[in-house]
Write an enzyme that holds these catalytic residues in place. Structure first.
Site, short mmCIF file in Angstrom:
data_model
loop_
_atom_site.label_atom_id
_atom_site.label_comp_id
_atom_site.label_asym_id
_atom_site.label_seq_id
_atom_site.Cartn_x
_atom_site.Cartn_y
_atom_site.Cartn_z
N GLY A 205 68.03 21.69 -56.99
CA GLY A 205 67.43 22.50 -55.94
C GLY A 205 67.60 21.81 -54.60
N GLY A 206 67.27 22.52 -53.55
CA GLY A 206 67.21 21.92 -52.22
C GLY A 206 68.55 21.67 -51.55
N MET B 96 76.47 32.01 -57.37
CA MET B 96 75.89 30.74 -56.90
C MET B 96 76.28 30.52 -55.44
SD MET B 96 74.14 29.59 -59.38
CE MET B 96 73.59 28.12 -58.50
N SER C 122 62.26 30.09 -58.11
CA SER C 122 62.76 29.18 -59.14
C SER C 122 61.74 28.08 -59.35
CB SER C 122 64.08 28.56 -58.69
OG SER C 122 64.36 27.45 -59.50
N ASP D 178 71.80 32.63 -55.64
CA ASP D 178 70.98 31.47 -56.02
C ASP D 178 71.50 30.21 -55.35
OD1 ASP D 178 69.42 29.61 -57.36
OD2 ASP D 178 70.35 29.93 -59.32
N SER E 123 63.03 25.84 -53.28
CA SER E 123 62.35 25.07 -52.23
C SER E 123 61.72 25.96 -51.17
CB SER E 123 63.34 24.14 -51.52
OG SER E 123 64.30 23.66 -52.40
N MET F 35 69.20 23.41 -67.68
CA MET F 35 70.31 22.46 -67.46
C MET F 35 70.42 21.54 -68.67
SD MET F 35 69.47 21.34 -63.59
CE MET F 35 69.29 22.53 -62.27
N ASP G 150 65.50 27.85 -64.65
CA ASP G 150 66.78 27.13 -64.66
C ASP G 150 66.89 26.20 -65.85
OD1 ASP G 150 68.18 27.91 -62.20
OD2 ASP G 150 66.45 27.06 -61.18
N MET H 251 72.54 26.95 -67.34
CA MET H 251 73.59 26.06 -66.80
C MET H 251 73.92 25.08 -67.91
SD MET H 251 72.04 25.51 -63.00
CE MET H 251 70.40 26.00 -63.48
N HIS I 218 68.43 31.33 -66.34
CA HIS I 218 69.75 30.96 -65.83
C HIS I 218 70.24 29.76 -66.62
CE1 HIS I 218 72.05 29.09 -62.11
NE2 HIS I 218 72.86 29.42 -63.10
N HIS J 203 62.44 32.80 -61.90
CA HIS J 203 63.77 32.27 -62.21
C HIS J 203 63.58 30.94 -62.93
CE1 HIS J 203 68.12 31.92 -61.52
NE2 HIS J 203 67.90 30.64 -61.26
C1 DX5 Z 1 70.50 25.25 -58.74
C2 DX5 Z 1 69.55 26.22 -59.46
C3 DX5 Z 1 68.73 26.96 -58.51
C4 DX5 Z 1 67.75 26.13 -57.71
C5 DX5 Z 1 67.61 26.76 -56.36
O1 DX5 Z 1 71.36 24.69 -59.62
O2 DX5 Z 1 70.29 27.16 -60.22
O3 DX5 Z 1 68.06 28.07 -59.12
O4 DX5 Z 1 66.49 26.02 -58.33
O5 DX5 Z 1 66.87 25.92 -55.55
P1 DX5 Z 1 66.84 26.10 -53.96
O6 DX5 Z 1 66.32 27.49 -53.69
O7 DX5 Z 1 65.92 25.02 -53.55
O8 DX5 Z 1 68.25 25.94 -53.47
ZN ZN Z 2 69.25 29.06 -60.87
#
Ligand code: DX5
Ligand code: ZN
Length: 215
Positions: free
Chosen positions: A143-144, A136, A7, A174, A197, A36, A34, A67, A65, A32
């Site tokens: 992330g993280g 999810m 990601s 994910d 991460s 948002m 993301d 969101m 993805h 990937h």
């Molecule tokens: C979270 C995202 C993920 C995120 C994952 O809302 O959809 O794709 O980037 O990050 P890690 O692998 O750090 O949890």
């Molecule tokens: Zn994602």
């Protein structure tokens, strides 16, 4: 085969071209991406222009993805920008079947995403239209975060559901996926692992990807 989808949310935003080229050299299977919107989730990330820019730097498929609220509004812009697969949240769409069809009619792959608290029942009448189901393993938005262990049961349930119906969609996980949780996800039945991460913050990302693929 297990596929690893780094990601780029976890990469250096000022260097996304380098990030996808690096991910490809580390052995990633897809990217990937993301998206948002600041409504469905609190933060804002990338839009179609960023996707078009990233696509110039990689030949890997890009897994978008969404969101976002009203995901159907964003199908055409992301298809035009080069998405290879689009997944969207069932929680954000009152017309899940129609949105799946519109993605597929655009000539690319389609899938749905379930938040950690959303039951597998939501898939009952759309699962045969999905090339991928994304479960999810954190609440989306950042992330993280820490992997939520209850999702392992959900992966097992989904695996049984698709088997019982003679289907074979990709099962993607994910959030909080690292070398330890990757192993658990694969044992439970997942075959596509998103990792932000764990890959981009690693000292040796290539070996992290290799060990996730062969847990
Ligand atoms: C979270 C995202 C993920 C995120 C994952 O809302 O959809 O794709 O980037 O990050 P890690 O692998 O750090 O949890
Ligand atoms: Zn994602």
């Amino acid at each position: 085969m297990i596929k690893i989808a780094p990601s780029i949310l976890a990469a250096d935003c000022s260097e996304l071209g380098n990030a996808v080229r690096a991910a490809e050299s580390w052995g990633a299977d897809m990217i990937h991406f993301d998206v948002m919107d600041g409504h469905f989730v609190p933060d804002i990330s990338f839009g179609p222009n960023s996707l078009a820019a990233v696509k110039k730097h990689t030949s890997l498929p890009v897994d978008v993805h969404l969101m976002v609220e009203n995901p159907s509004d964003w199908v055409k812009p992301f298809v035009d920008a080069g998405a290879d697969i689009i997944t969207f949240h069932v929680e954000a769409d009152r017309h899940v079947h129609r949105t799946l069809q519109s993605i597929k009619d655009s000539g690319i792959k389609a899938g749905v995403v379930l938040n950690p608290a959303t039951a597998l029942n939501e898939l009952q009448y759309v699962i045969d239209s999905c090339d991928m189901i994304l479960l999810m393993s954190v609440n989306p938005g950042w992330g993280g975060q820490q992997f939520i262990p209850a999702v392992l049961d959900k992966i097992r349930g989904l695996k049984q559901m698709v088997k019982a119906r003679g289907l074979n969609p990709d099962i993607e996980v994910d959030g909080g996926v690292n070398t330890q949780t990757a192993k658990q996800c694969v044992e439970a039945g997942a075959n596509v692992l998103v990792a932000g991460s764990a890959v981009f913050h690693a000292i040796d990302p290539a070996s992290v990807i290799a060990s996730m693929r062969r847990p």
